[in-house]
Scaffold this motif. Structure first.
Motif, PDB file in Angstrom:
ATOM      1  N   GLN B  18       0.830  -1.196   0.000  1.00 39.47           N
ATOM      2  CA  GLN B  18       0.000   0.000   0.000  1.00 39.47           C
ATOM      3  C   GLN B  18       0.866   1.248   0.000  1.00 39.47           C
ATOM      4  O   GLN B  18       0.574   2.228  -0.675  1.00 39.47           O
ATOM      5  CB  GLN B  18      -0.903  -0.040   1.244  1.00 39.47           C
ATOM      6  CG  GLN B  18      -2.022   0.970   1.250  1.00 39.47           C
ATOM      7  CD  GLN B  18      -3.015   0.678   0.132  1.00 39.47           C
ATOM      8  OE1 GLN B  18      -3.381  -0.482  -0.092  1.00 39.47           O
ATOM      9  NE2 GLN B  18      -3.437   1.700  -0.585  1.00 39.47           N
ATOM     10  N   ASP B  22       0.408   4.423  -2.298  1.00 40.33           N
ATOM     11  CA  ASP B  22      -0.021   5.679  -1.684  1.00 40.33           C
ATOM     12  C   ASP B  22       0.923   6.816  -2.044  1.00 40.33           C
ATOM     13  O   ASP B  22       0.485   7.928  -2.378  1.00 40.33           O
ATOM     14  CB  ASP B  22      -0.071   5.539  -0.163  1.00 40.33           C
ATOM     15  CG  ASP B  22      -1.319   4.764   0.273  1.00 40.33           C
ATOM     16  OD1 ASP B  22      -2.128   4.423  -0.624  1.00 40.33           O
ATOM     17  OD2 ASP B  22      -1.466   4.510   1.475  1.00 40.33           O
ATOM     18  N   LEU B  23       2.232   6.532  -1.956  1.00 38.64           N
ATOM     19  CA  LEU B  23       3.202   7.576  -2.257  1.00 38.64           C
ATOM     20  C   LEU B  23       3.029   8.040  -3.699  1.00 38.64           C
ATOM     21  O   LEU B  23       3.007   9.240  -3.980  1.00 38.64           O
ATOM     22  CB  LEU B  23       4.630   7.054  -2.042  1.00 38.64           C
ATOM     23  CG  LEU B  23       5.035   6.809  -0.597  1.00 38.64           C
ATOM     24  CD1 LEU B  23       6.405   6.140  -0.531  1.00 38.64           C
ATOM     25  CD2 LEU B  23       5.042   8.111   0.181  1.00 38.64           C
ATOM     26  N   ASP B  25       0.355   7.732  -5.613  1.00 35.86           N
ATOM     27  CA  ASP B  25      -0.938   8.410  -5.785  1.00 35.86           C
ATOM     28  C   ASP B  25      -0.897   9.840  -5.268  1.00 35.86           C
ATOM     29  O   ASP B  25      -1.405  10.761  -5.901  1.00 35.86           O
ATOM     30  CB  ASP B  25      -2.035   7.650  -5.021  1.00 35.86           C
ATOM     31  CG  ASP B  25      -2.419   6.370  -5.763  1.00 35.86           C
ATOM     32  OD1 ASP B  25      -1.856   6.151  -6.859  1.00 35.86           O
ATOM     33  OD2 ASP B  25      -3.235   5.613  -5.235  1.00 35.86           O
ATOM     34  N   GLU B  26      -0.272   9.988  -4.114  1.00 36.69           N
ATOM     35  CA  GLU B  26      -0.267  11.308  -3.475  1.00 36.69           C
ATOM     36  C   GLU B  26       0.453  12.310  -4.370  1.00 36.69           C
ATOM     37  O   GLU B  26      -0.026  13.434  -4.597  1.00 36.69           O
ATOM     38  CB  GLU B  26       0.408  11.224  -2.105  1.00 36.69           C
ATOM     39  CG  GLU B  26       0.298  12.530  -1.326  1.00 36.69           C
ATOM     40  CD  GLU B  26       0.876  12.425   0.072  1.00 36.69           C
ATOM     41  OE1 GLU B  26       1.611  11.449   0.350  1.00 36.69           O
ATOM     42  OE2 GLU B  26       0.597  13.322   0.877  1.00 36.69           O
ATOM     43  N   PHE B  29      -1.466  12.976  -7.668  1.00 33.95           N
ATOM     44  CA  PHE B  29      -2.602  13.882  -7.423  1.00 33.95           C
ATOM     45  C   PHE B  29      -2.118  15.327  -7.429  1.00 33.95           C
ATOM     46  O   PHE B  29      -2.694  16.217  -8.057  1.00 33.95           O
ATOM     47  CB  PHE B  29      -3.251  13.537  -6.078  1.00 33.95           C
ATOM     48  CG  PHE B  29      -4.237  14.560  -5.600  1.00 33.95           C
ATOM     49  CD1 PHE B  29      -5.501  14.668  -6.199  1.00 33.95           C
ATOM     50  CD2 PHE B  29      -3.918  15.443  -4.575  1.00 33.95           C
ATOM     51  CE1 PHE B  29      -6.408  15.624  -5.767  1.00 33.95           C
ATOM     52  CE2 PHE B  29      -4.822  16.398  -4.153  1.00 33.95           C
ATOM     53  CZ  PHE B  29      -6.074  16.487  -4.741  1.00 33.95           C
ATOM     54  N   HIS B  30      -0.987  15.529  -6.714  1.00 30.13           N
ATOM     55  CA  HIS B  30      -0.444  16.876  -6.632  1.00 30.13           C
ATOM     56  C   HIS B  30      -0.093  17.384  -8.033  1.00 30.13           C
ATOM     57  O   HIS B  30      -0.412  18.518  -8.399  1.00 30.13           O
ATOM     58  CB  HIS B  30       0.810  16.869  -5.757  1.00 30.13           C
ATOM     59  CG  HIS B  30       1.337  18.219  -5.445  1.00 30.13           C
ATOM     60  ND1 HIS B  30       1.156  18.821  -4.217  1.00 30.13           N
ATOM     61  CD2 HIS B  30       2.047  19.108  -6.189  1.00 30.13           C
ATOM     62  CE1 HIS B  30       1.720  20.012  -4.227  1.00 30.13           C
ATOM     63  NE2 HIS B  30       2.280  20.216  -5.420  1.00 30.13           N
ATOM     64  N   GLN B  32      -1.272  16.447 -10.896  1.00 27.64           N
ATOM     65  CA  GLN B  32      -2.463  16.713 -11.710  1.00 27.64           C
ATOM     66  C   GLN B  32      -3.088  18.056 -11.346  1.00 27.64           C
ATOM     67  O   GLN B  32      -3.423  18.867 -12.216  1.00 27.64           O
ATOM     68  CB  GLN B  32      -3.481  15.600 -11.514  1.00 27.64           C
ATOM     69  CG  GLN B  32      -3.099  14.341 -12.281  1.00 27.64           C
ATOM     70  CD  GLN B  32      -3.931  13.154 -11.874  1.00 27.64           C
ATOM     71  OE1 GLN B  32      -4.648  13.196 -10.864  1.00 27.64           O
ATOM     72  NE2 GLN B  32      -3.843  12.085 -12.647  1.00 27.64           N
ATOM     73  N   MET B  33      -3.209  18.257 -10.049  1.00 30.52           N
ATOM     74  CA  MET B  33      -3.791  19.523  -9.586  1.00 30.52           C
ATOM     75  C   MET B  33      -2.969  20.686 -10.119  1.00 30.52           C
ATOM     76  O   MET B  33      -3.489  21.695 -10.574  1.00 30.52           O
ATOM     77  CB  MET B  33      -3.799  19.592  -8.055  1.00 30.52           C
ATOM     78  CG  MET B  33      -4.689  18.571  -7.387  1.00 30.52           C
ATOM     79  SD  MET B  33      -6.455  18.812  -7.750  1.00 30.52           S
ATOM     80  CE  MET B  33      -6.840  20.161  -6.643  1.00 30.52           C
ATOM     81  N   LYS B  34      -1.649  20.502 -10.050  1.00 29.76           N
ATOM     82  CA  LYS B  34      -0.758  21.583 -10.428  1.00 29.76           C
ATOM     83  C   LYS B  34      -0.830  21.846 -11.943  1.00 29.76           C
ATOM     84  O   LYS B  34      -0.896  22.999 -12.373  1.00 29.76           O
ATOM     85  CB  LYS B  34       0.669  21.232 -10.037  1.00 29.76           C
ATOM     86  CG  LYS B  34       1.583  22.448  -9.991  1.00 29.76           C
ATOM     87  CD  LYS B  34       2.901  22.077  -9.346  1.00 29.76           C
ATOM     88  CE  LYS B  34       3.817  23.282  -9.336  1.00 29.76           C
ATOM     89  NZ  LYS B  34       5.089  22.962  -8.705  1.00 29.76           N
ATOM     90  N   PHE B  49       8.276  20.365 -10.683  1.00 29.96           N
ATOM     91  CA  PHE B  49       8.083  19.347  -9.643  1.00 29.96           C
ATOM     92  C   PHE B  49       9.376  18.562  -9.352  1.00 29.96           C
ATOM     93  O   PHE B  49       9.623  18.152  -8.231  1.00 29.96           O
ATOM     94  CB  PHE B  49       6.980  18.371 -10.109  1.00 29.96           C
ATOM     95  CG  PHE B  49       6.500  17.445  -9.035  1.00 29.96           C
ATOM     96  CD1 PHE B  49       5.524  17.874  -8.141  1.00 29.96           C
ATOM     97  CD2 PHE B  49       7.005  16.162  -8.918  1.00 29.96           C
ATOM     98  CE1 PHE B  49       5.082  17.020  -7.152  1.00 29.96           C
ATOM     99  CE2 PHE B  49       6.553  15.315  -7.921  1.00 29.96           C
ATOM    100  CZ  PHE B  49       5.591  15.738  -7.037  1.00 29.96           C
ATOM    101  N   PHE B  55      11.983  11.465  -5.664  1.00 29.86           N
ATOM    102  CA  PHE B  55      11.163  12.052  -4.629  1.00 29.86           C
ATOM    103  C   PHE B  55      10.481  10.948  -3.807  1.00 29.86           C
ATOM    104  O   PHE B  55      10.504  10.919  -2.572  1.00 29.86           O
ATOM    105  CB  PHE B  55      10.109  12.892  -5.351  1.00 29.86           C
ATOM    106  CG  PHE B  55       9.584  14.027  -4.548  1.00 29.86           C
ATOM    107  CD1 PHE B  55       9.769  14.079  -3.187  1.00 29.86           C
ATOM    108  CD2 PHE B  55       8.876  15.057  -5.175  1.00 29.86           C
ATOM    109  CE1 PHE B  55       9.250  15.124  -2.464  1.00 29.86           C
ATOM    110  CE2 PHE B  55       8.374  16.084  -4.446  1.00 29.86           C
ATOM    111  CZ  PHE B  55       8.549  16.133  -3.087  1.00 29.86           C
ATOM    112  N   VAL B  58      12.817   9.182  -1.487  1.00 29.64           N
ATOM    113  CA  VAL B  58      13.072   9.904  -0.233  1.00 29.64           C
ATOM    114  C   VAL B  58      11.956   9.630   0.755  1.00 29.64           C
ATOM    115  O   VAL B  58      12.186   9.313   1.934  1.00 29.64           O
ATOM    116  CB  VAL B  58      13.200  11.420  -0.507  1.00 29.64           C
ATOM    117  CG1 VAL B  58      13.260  12.192   0.805  1.00 29.64           C
ATOM    118  CG2 VAL B  58      14.407  11.699  -1.374  1.00 29.64           C
ATOM    119  N   LEU B  59      10.729   9.717   0.245  1.00 28.60           N
ATOM    120  CA  LEU B  59       9.581   9.515   1.144  1.00 28.60           C
ATOM    121  C   LEU B  59       9.521   8.063   1.627  1.00 28.60           C
ATOM    122  O   LEU B  59       9.220   7.807   2.790  1.00 28.60           O
ATOM    123  CB  LEU B  59       8.283   9.882   0.435  1.00 28.60           C
ATOM    124  CG  LEU B  59       8.141  11.370   0.081  1.00 28.60           C
ATOM    125  CD1 LEU B  59       6.801  11.617  -0.593  1.00 28.60           C
ATOM    126  CD2 LEU B  59       8.275  12.239   1.313  1.00 28.60           C
TER     127      LEU B  59
END
Lengths: 113, 863
Positions: B18, B22-23, B25-26, B29-30, B32-34, B49, B55, B58-59
């Motif tokens: 998961q 999740d990483l 997707d998160e 999402f950002h 796409q919004m941007k 980005f 990235f 790192v997370l």
């Protein structure tokens, strides 16, 4: 504090204040990362720009510390998004940080006068 | 901190898949919004980005135990790469396992020998007070009762002085078989000075010592357990100790057997003989006291005693040493320290071996390393990877070593089982401390042998290695070769020292076993008796006992003849005061009291004159005695006499001279001037009974015991065993020590030969092109053999040049453990050099022969 493994500098942001800004933003209710960045930007009248490279490591660090919590939900345009919200621990942390911040701000102001 | 840890664990356990999703997707999402918000759309958004994959990493690292996982990955990689080279791994693990096993076993033995517990709480504060005699340079004499009393009354710097006399005692009661125990006759303050309390009953009180007091005895826990089955009502019961009925007043706690391996304690009888120095004094130093003060005061007391009693105390002084130094395993500690050094050498040789193999392997791996460097692995990361590999190797060696150590300890246990009085510390097991030691050296050796090869390999430069085609014939390879040769020289040096030690020990042992004792020890049964004063008051009683023992034993079927002596062959001697008529100087005379048939029993024929008869006022001397006192004179007809309490006894005539019989128990090959005195002239209480048998002597042990019981049912016959056993026991340490040295040296030799082999084999494979070229140019097989052998013999020669002088120096430490061999024994050293040369030649032979089979066409085509 300051253990973020972020490779990028926050630039105009004072080191360590991003956590406080995120926590403060979340007092207005749960929010996803993009909205948090936007909110900080608009409230600060476009002076503070939060880059993704700092924002997400900070969010995840705060979550690991237990100051914020996360939940997957639907965004305003019906997309799956991760929403962050404040925890009791986070509220306490914010209080401590903002007290510290006003002390320092006052001290800097005094010096600069 | 805890929250973070728990969250990570939860994420790892339940949301592992998961988390990745999740990483992604998160961030998506950002993005796409941007892209919807910014001008320029997704391209601009993506540009600002940054790299989402990096990235994400790192997370992800934030959510996992990233560093731990990379260790785990390195570990798995190490195991895989070792499994891919099974030949190398097996040899390396075997080498390290042998080294670690020997080292751990030795560590356990040493730990036993060095931590032997006297069963005292403040062992560091207890000192022994021995007597030193300026005239004879002896510093380990005992004290007399009057001296003890004077010290006790005069010394102020000590918290108490006690004394004891350690001797065997016969214990009997109506219910059980008589047994012989070790008894400490101890001053009534003994337990108080050594700070011990009985677990049952009461401590001695001063009135126990008074003449006419009820005789009492204190039992050790062991005797209470083994002889009396922990009888709770033991106190107040009566037991006969050397025929004196004594009331049991106390039982000591388990493992409290001070002053020595004591079984029972009785009060110390007073004596007025100032020259009877059989007591051992010990004392407690105050918590804030120091030995210098104590020694100064003891000197003052000794001097005043010497002035007051010049006849007995002239030239005597007190020698004060911590009690731990004079008891227990102290005497053999240097021997074990030497052995520990030896196994340390074995381990070092094994490490050098594996280091060499790793170096050789490393040269073949430069390409693998350069690829890793090229794709971004840092030098530290490669170093870590390589060290993990070598620690995995050494850990596997450690597991093997653990098993070998357990086996080695069993072997040691079996080897010492023959000891009649096996000291308690010799019962050894691999305990927790030894386990930690094992684990510690396993990791340590891994780093030790892995570091140099790893540093070499991690230093690989990408370009050089890639250009080179991974064959390592460039600078790196040459440095590796130099390092490898250095390691081989180092191995050779250590190996020479070990071989020399083992050689000397083997020579000592063979000297011991081949030097004739002077008697025929086969088919002789020996046993000790100790006739108590209470029952055998007069000399005539002793003579009577011996006469009936002789009659009873000789009547046994299978027994030829019986004799009695104060000391068996290789069982030391007694010392008497006496004088020779020829010079009339009072001197100490060393001698053995024996019945006249002692000599025929041992098939000893006089070299001169005849053996005395039992009722004669006569003596026999040995050749050393005759040579020492009557050089170039006829000893037959000379006279000597003993002095008993300064009173001259009857003159004794020398009737014969016998060839020397070896008597020294410690320094077995040394000859000693001795007088043999007739038993009837000087009946002894403690005797060794000897019986020449026509059947294997041990089969008669029970019958002999039974016969003695018929004479005196309360008299135990102890140490009943064949003379050959007894002699073997005296040689056990040399034998055991020699066997251990030989095993260690054998392992070392094998490892060193393997080391040389590995280096030569590797160099041959590296130089196969060169060899092929030589062959192609007309070089013969002999040329190639010479080439390889010269290369192999160089480190061997350098090793010999350094190692032999070093070994000559080091062997001096062995002097005390050697018998009849000098530490610089030329024969041994010649053999060592030969053995090493042969092993070295064997190590070179296989790669050399392989080199001659190199097919020039193939070698030159390779790469």
């Amino acid at each position: 504090m300051g253990t973020a493994k972020s490779r990028q500098q926050t630039g105009t942001l004072v080191q360590g204040t991003l956590d406080m800004l995120i926590l403060k933003t979340l007092t207005r209710g749960p929010s996803h990362g993009y909205a948090i960045a936007l909110s900080i930007q608009s409230v600060s009248e476009e002076i503070l720009r939060v880059e993704e490279g700092s924002l997400y490591p900070a969010l995840h660090r705060l979550e690991l510390e237990g100051w914020i919590d996360s939940e997957w939900g639907l965004s305003e345009n019906n997309r799956r998004a991760k929403f962050y919200k404040m925890t009791a621990l986070g509220r306490k942390q914010l209080r401590a940080e903002s007290e510290n911040w006003s002390r320092i701000a006052r001290a800097i102001a005094l010096v600069m006068e | 901190m805890i929250i973070r840890f728990l969250k990570k664990v939860r994420a790892l356990l339940f949301h592992r898949r998961q988390l990745e999703q999740d990483l992604e997707d998160e961030l998506l999402f950002h993005l796409q919004m941007k892209s919807e918000a910014v001008r320029g759309g997704s391209a601009e958004a993506r540009r600002s980005f940054g790299n989402p994959t990096a990235f994400e990493e790192v997370l992800r690292d934030m959510w996992t135990f990233a560093s731990l996982e990379s260790w785990w990955k390195d570990l798995r990689y190490a195991v895989r790469s070792l499994a891919a080279a099974p030949g190398f791994s097996v040899v390396a693990i075997a080498a390290i396992g042998l080294g670690i096993g020997a080292d751990t076993a030795m560590f356990t033995i040493i730990k036993g020998a060095f931590s032997w517990d006297l069963g005292l709480d403040h062992v560091d504060r207890i000192v022994s007070i021995l007597t030193a005699d300026a005239a004879t340079h002896a510093s380990d004499l005992g004290s007399s009762y009057p001296d003890f009393r004077d010290f006790r009354n005069q010394a102020k710097s000590l918290e108490g002085i006690a004394a004891y006399q350690f001797e065997p005692a016969n214990v009997s009661d109506s219910k059980r078989l008589p047994e012989r125990f070790w008894c400490a006759r101890i001053s009534s303050n003994g337990f108080r000075v050594s700070e011990q309390k009985p677990v049952l009953g009461r401590d001695f009180v001063d009135s126990d010592e008074a003449p006419g007091a009820t005789p009492v005895v204190v039992l050790s826990h062991r005797v209470w357990l083994e002889r009396y089955g922990q009888d709770p009502a033991i106190l107040g019961k009566v037991v006969r100790v050397d025929e004196i009925p004594r009331v049991i007043i106390a039982v000591m706690p388990p493992n409290r057997r001070f002053p020595e391996d004591t079984d029972l304690w009785t009060p110390l009888p007073a004596s007025e003989k100032r020259d009877d120095r059989r007591l051992m004094m010990f004392a407690r130093v105050p918590a804030n006291g120091n030995l210098a003060t104590v020694r100064a005061e003891a000197d003052t007391i000794s001097r005043s005693l010497a002035a007051q009693y010049p006849g007995t105390n002239k030239g005597l002084s007190a020698s004060i040493r911590p009690i731990a130094e004079i008891t227990g395993a102290y005497a053999i500690r240097p021997v074990f320290a030497i052995l520990f050094t030896a196994v340390g050498f074995v381990l070092l040789i094994a490490c050098a071996d594996v280091a060499n193999m790793l170096l050789a392997r490393g040269v073949g791996r430069t390409r693998e390393m350069s690829i890793r460097v090229a794709i971004g692995a840092g030098k530290a990361r490669i170093l870590r990877q390589l060290l993990i590999e070598s620690v995995v190797l050494s850990a596997a060696g450690g597991v093997l070593g653990g098993f070998l150590a357990v086996g080695g300890l069993r072997w040691f246990d079996a080897g010492t089982a023959a000891l009649a009085a096996k000291p308690s510390w010799m019962h050894l097991t691999l305990d927790r401390e030894a386990f930690w030691y094992l684990a510690g050296i396993s990791i340590f050796t891994g780093i030790l042998f892995g570091l140099a090869p790893a540093l070499r390999l991690a230093g690989t430069s990408v370009q050089a290695a890639m250009k080179d085609g991974g064959h390592g014939t460039t600078g790196g390879g040459r440095v590796s070769m130099r390092l490898a040769n250095g390691l081989v020289v180092f191995q050779m040096i250590l190996c020479i020292v070990l071989l020399a030690g083992a050689g000397l020990m083997i020579r000592s042992a063979s000297k011991l076993y081949t030097t004739p004792i002077g008697v025929n020890p086969a088919n002789v049964l020996t046993a000790r008796v100790n006739l108590p004063t209470a029952k055998y008051r007069e000399p005539a009683d002793l003579i009577e006992f011996q006469r009936s023992a002789k009659a009873k034993l000789e009547a046994l079927p299978g027994v030829g003849s019986e004799a009695a002596a104060s000391n068996p062959p290789l069982g030391r001697w007694e010392t008497f005061d006496g004088e020779l008529q020829s010079d009339a100087v009072a001197r100490r005379i060393d001698g053995i009291v024996a019945t006249s048939n002692y000599f025929p029993l041992f098939e000893v024929k006089p070299a001169l004159g005849r053996i005395f008869t039992d009722d004669e006022a006569a003596v026999v001397v040995n050749e050393s005695f005759a040579a020492k006192y009557w050089t170039n004179e006829v000893p037959i007809g000379k006279h000597l006499r003993l002095l008993k309490d300064h009173a001259p006894q009857e003159w004794l005539t020398v009737t014969g001279v016998i060839p020397d019989i070896l008597q020294d128990a410690r320094n077995q090959l040394s000859r000693h001037a001795l007088v043999y005195l007739p038993f009837a002239q000087l009946p002894q209480r403690q005797m060794v009974i000897l019986a020449r048998t026509r059947v294997p002597p041990s089969t008669l042990a029970q019958a002999a015991r039974a016969e003695i019981q018929k004479i005196d049912q309360n008299l135990p016959l102890y140490e009943v065993r064949p003379l050959e056993n007894r002699i073997d026991e005296g040689r056990l340490s040399t034998k055991l020590f020699g066997a251990m040295c030989t095993v260690f040296a054998g392992i070392a030799l094998a490892l060193a030969a393997i080391g040389l082999y590995a280096v030569i084999a590797h160099s041959v494979s590296m130089r196969s092109q060169e060899i092929g070229l030589r062959m192609a140019m007309g070089g013969t097989g002999a040329d190639i053999l010479r080439l390889v052998f010269t290369q192999g013999m160089r480190p061997l020669l350098i090793g010999l040049l350094i190692g032999v002088p070093l070994a000559l120096l080091a062997m001096r430490a062995l002097t005390s453990a050697l018998a009849g061999v000098s530490p610089g024994d030329p024969l041994t050293f010649v053999l060592v050099v030969l053995v090493l040369a042969v092993a070295g030649a064997l190590g070179c032979a296989i790669p050399a022969i392989r080199a001659t089979r190199v097919d020039p066409a193939v070698a030159l085509r390779t790469d």
